[in-house]
Design a protein around this motif. Structure first.
Motif, PDB file in Angstrom:
ATOM      1  N   ALA A   1       0.829  -1.211   0.000  1.00  0.00           N
ATOM      2  CA  ALA A   1       0.000   0.000   0.000  1.00  0.00           C
ATOM      3  C   ALA A   1       0.859   1.254   0.000  1.00  0.00           C
ATOM      4  CB  ALA A   1      -0.928  -0.004   1.217  1.00  0.00           C
ATOM      5  N   GLU A   2       1.929   1.258   0.791  1.00  0.00           N
ATOM      6  CA  GLU A   2       2.805   2.432   0.850  1.00  0.00           C
ATOM      7  C   GLU A   2       3.532   2.629  -0.472  1.00  0.00           C
ATOM      8  OE1 GLU A   2       6.647   3.887   3.437  1.00  0.00           O
ATOM      9  OE2 GLU A   2       4.979   2.940   4.508  1.00  0.00           O
TER      10      GLU A   2
ATOM     11  N   GLU B   1       1.215   4.166  -2.966  1.00  0.00           N
ATOM     12  CA  GLU B   1       1.038   5.615  -2.763  1.00  0.00           C
ATOM     13  C   GLU B   1       2.245   6.390  -3.273  1.00  0.00           C
ATOM     14  OE1 GLU B   1      -0.390   7.318   0.739  1.00  0.00           O
ATOM     15  OE2 GLU B   1      -2.266   6.194   0.728  1.00  0.00           O
TER      16      GLU B   1
ATOM     17  N   PRO C   1      -4.559  10.475  -0.419  1.00  0.00           N
ATOM     18  CA  PRO C   1      -3.280   9.793  -0.657  1.00  0.00           C
ATOM     19  C   PRO C   1      -2.098  10.733  -0.459  1.00  0.00           C
ATOM     20  CG  PRO C   1      -4.835   9.320  -2.423  1.00  0.00           C
ATOM     21  CD  PRO C   1      -5.444  10.402  -1.598  1.00  0.00           C
TER      22      PRO C   1
ATOM     23  N   ILE D   1     -12.251   3.939   4.512  1.00  0.00           N
ATOM     24  CA  ILE D   1     -11.273   3.830   3.431  1.00  0.00           C
ATOM     25  C   ILE D   1     -11.983   3.584   2.106  1.00  0.00           C
ATOM     26  CG2 ILE D   1      -9.412   2.397   2.493  1.00  0.00           C
ATOM     27  CD1 ILE D   1      -8.515   1.957   5.439  1.00  0.00           C
TER      28      ILE D   1
ATOM     29  N   GLY E   1     -11.914   6.019  -1.041  1.00  0.00           N
ATOM     30  CA  GLY E   1     -11.094   5.494  -2.131  1.00  0.00           C
ATOM     31  C   GLY E   1     -11.829   5.469  -3.446  1.00  0.00           C
TER      32      GLY E   1
ATOM     33  N   ASP F   1      -5.162  -3.445   2.204  1.00  0.00           N
ATOM     34  CA  ASP F   1      -3.738  -3.067   2.192  1.00  0.00           C
ATOM     35  C   ASP F   1      -3.548  -1.696   2.838  1.00  0.00           C
ATOM     36  OD1 ASP F   1      -3.243  -5.395   0.872  1.00  0.00           O
ATOM     37  OD2 ASP F   1      -2.798  -4.479  -1.070  1.00  0.00           O
ATOM     38  N   THR F   2      -4.418  -0.747   2.501  1.00  0.00           N
ATOM     39  CA  THR F   2      -4.328   0.596   3.076  1.00  0.00           C
ATOM     40  C   THR F   2      -4.549   0.550   4.585  1.00  0.00           C
ATOM     41  OG1 THR F   2      -5.149   1.563   1.020  1.00  0.00           O
ATOM     42  CG2 THR F   2      -5.271   2.935   2.991  1.00  0.00           C
TER      43      THR F   2
ATOM     44  N   SER G   1       5.952   9.190   3.529  1.00  0.00           N
ATOM     45  CA  SER G   1       4.809   8.626   4.240  1.00  0.00           C
ATOM     46  C   SER G   1       4.947   8.957   5.716  1.00  0.00           C
ATOM     47  CB  SER G   1       4.752   7.105   4.053  1.00  0.00           C
ATOM     48  OG  SER G   1       5.850   6.497   4.729  1.00  0.00           O
TER      49      SER G   1
END
Length: 553
Positions: free
Chosen positions: A43-44, A47, A210, A286, A290, A301-302, A525
């Motif tokens: 997820a990271e 982003e 994001p 989320i 999203g 995942d987020t 992040s």
């Protein structure tokens, strides 16, 4: 997980043993769960790889709700600029002003000018301290709804000053002073919800979008200031030629807003829900924030990424408190937040807040000053919009330092223009420089400050940190408002454009402080920022330091 258990100097645990043991146990579960860690890293990475336009296209509702929360700042902006315009309204000056020797017409005494400008900020100072604890308990959504209800109630005090003081028509000095006192009290009460808005809006906006959109969405806070100033400029220009009480009561009535209806349907910040252990609700938020066609796996995942970051910070244990802001590495983060917020008062912003009055003191006619103020407000909005792509292409540090350096030069040029023999040309030059200074602030230091403030604090302390940072803003602003009024007012120092020397000098201090203390936050992040601060990386090395996606400390 070595390195997570903090101790005091005497070797005892820094937090309660039971809380610390439970926190470390939970962290062990999180970091040993290979599937969760893989999801969080995915997820990271996603982003980091996401472009600005892709993020806007795929997360329209996140952008929408971030904008709606930022739009609450229109309330504070409206009242701040409204007071600056009141003291220039002919009907208001005629009703509440005093005659000054050598001046044509009346003017509002300096003490009442300062009181009108400062009262709301004093109330907001209280509001920002209330916002953190209330938000930690209720969340961003319900805290903002509470503030909106309070805002609508307190407007009655200022709007119905004539009913509260029915003898206003007597026109005695004591009655006029009492009327101004009621207006000041009304502003003070209105300030409390302002403080709650400004404490929550940047935090909420930064948490729902994001990574690549954090700069642009938090920059809309400054756009809300400009929208508020445009509404005020248009309203006061429309009412400027009235000679009755509606010259100022009309603009006051425009503050009532149905914004709370929209906020009621807003999703709560998933980061706040994760911190409260409400994983199912966080997952629903989320999904609402999203992409419409997003998969369940992407949302999970987020959620894993959020849970990982929250657990990295969880070693501090217990409920976050104001004292946590001055402990360990969080002290450095708090100082950056406070300094950036406070510095908004020292680089020409107060000229924008009192633009109409500044134009009058620069030699413009009253009617033309209101026209210039409307132009100035519209140009600020253009500058705010230009700041959105700039925040994505240039770093926070680069924009802040560059904008401050430009305004330092312009402010000293303004002072020079006011120091030479005066003519219509120098008057126009001062007015134009005031507009350009406001434009630069609205396109650089203003919007990027909110991005810096929202990104600097840890996720755990964000609600408290943004509140305390804004409190630092008010601590700096309240005496500066008095100084600004004293410098411009004919009953004070009557400096007009020579105030550029003062603001140019304070802007130099801001530039030097930021050069040595402000790190580059763009593209990082929240996990990476936690690690960079925990490793005590120098501000000038933040940009070049590499953090592996697998690192947890």
């Amino acid at each position: 997980m070595a390195g997570f258990a903090e101790t005091k100097r005497d070797g005892t645990p820094a937090v309660d043993d039971g809380v610390l043991e439970k926190s470390l146990s939970r962290q062990a579960e999180i970091f040993e769960d290979k599937e969760l860690m893989t999801d969080a890293q995915a997820a990271e990475s996603r982003e980091h790889d996401m472009g600005m336009w892709e993020a806007m296209r795929d997360h329209p509702m996140a952008c929408f709700w971030a904008f709606i929360f930022c739009f609450t700042i229109v309330m504070e902006s409206f009242d701040m600029f409204l007071n600056g315009n009141f003291v220039a309204l002919a009907a208001f000056k005629e009703r509440y002003g005093v005659q000054v020797a050598g001046e044509v017409g009346k003017t509002i005494p300096t003490k009442w000018q300062s009181s009108l400008f400062q009262a709301g900020q004093c109330g907001a100072f209280i509001g920002v301290f209330l916002a953190g604890p209330i938000t930690n308990r209720l969340g961003y959504r319900w805290t903002t709804l509470l503030a909106l209800m309070l805002m609508n109630a307190t407007i009655f005090i200022s709007f119905f000053v004539r009913i509260l003081l029915p003898d206003l028509e007597s026109g005695t000095d004591s009655t006029q002073a009492d009327s101004l006192a009621v207006l000041v009290i009304g502003q003070a009460f209105e300030g409390i919800p302002w403080g709650m808005f400004i404490a929550n809006s940047p935090a909420y906006a930064s948490e729902v979008v994001p990574l690549v959109l954090r700069g642009a969405c938090t920059a809309t806070l400054q756009m809300s200031w400009s929208i508020g100033s445009i509404i005020v400029a248009a309203a006061t220009y429309s009412y400027n030629k009235r000679n009755d009480e509606w010259a100022w009561r009309g603009p006051l009535a425009l503050q009532w807003t149905p914004l709370m209806v929209l906020i009621f349907f807003a999703p709560e910040s998933p980061w706040w829900l994760v911190r409260r252990g409400r994983k199912e609700q966080a997952l629903r938020s989320i999904k609402r924030l999203g992409r419409r066609n997003g998969t369940q796996a992407a949302a999970e995942d987020t959620l894993a990424m959020m849970e990982r970051t929250v657990q990295i910070e969880a070693h501090k244990g217990g409920e976050p408190s104001l004292l946590d802001l001055v402990k360990g590495v969080d002290l450095r983060r708090t100082l950056i937040t406070c300094l950036i917020y406070a510095s908004q008062n020292f680089a020409g912003n107060l000229i924008a807040n009192q633009a109409t009055f500044f134009f009058e003191q620069a030699g413009m006619s009253s009617d033309f000053s209101f026209k210039l103020n409307l132009i100035n407000s519209c140009l600020q909005l253009v500058a705010n919009i230009c700041a959105w792509p700039l925040s994505n292409f240039f770093g926070r540090r680069t924009i802040y330092l560059g904008g401050t350096a430009i305004n330092i030069c312009l402010l000293f040029i303004l002072g020079i223009c006011a120091s030479i023999p005066q003519s219509s040309a120098t008057n126009y030059a001062q007015a134009c420089l005031g507009i350009v200074i406001s434009f630069v602030f609205a396109g650089a230091m203003g919007p990027i400050s909110y991005s810096i403030i929202a990104e600097t604090s840890s996720v755990r302390l964000r609600a408290l940190s943004t509140g305390v940072g804004r409190a630092a803003y008010y601590v700096a602003e309240i005496p500066m408002i008095y100084l600004a009024s004293q410098m411009l007012n004919p009953t004070g120092w009557n400096m007009a454009g020579k105030c550029g020397y003062v603001w140019g000098g304070t802007a130099c201090v801001c530039f030097i402080s930021a050069y040595f203390g402000l790190p580059e936050l763009k593209g990082r992040s929240y996990r990476e920022l936690d690690i960079l601060f925990n490793r005590k990386i120098s501000a000038r090395k933040f940009k070049s330091t590499v953090i592996d996606v697998r690192d947890n400390e």
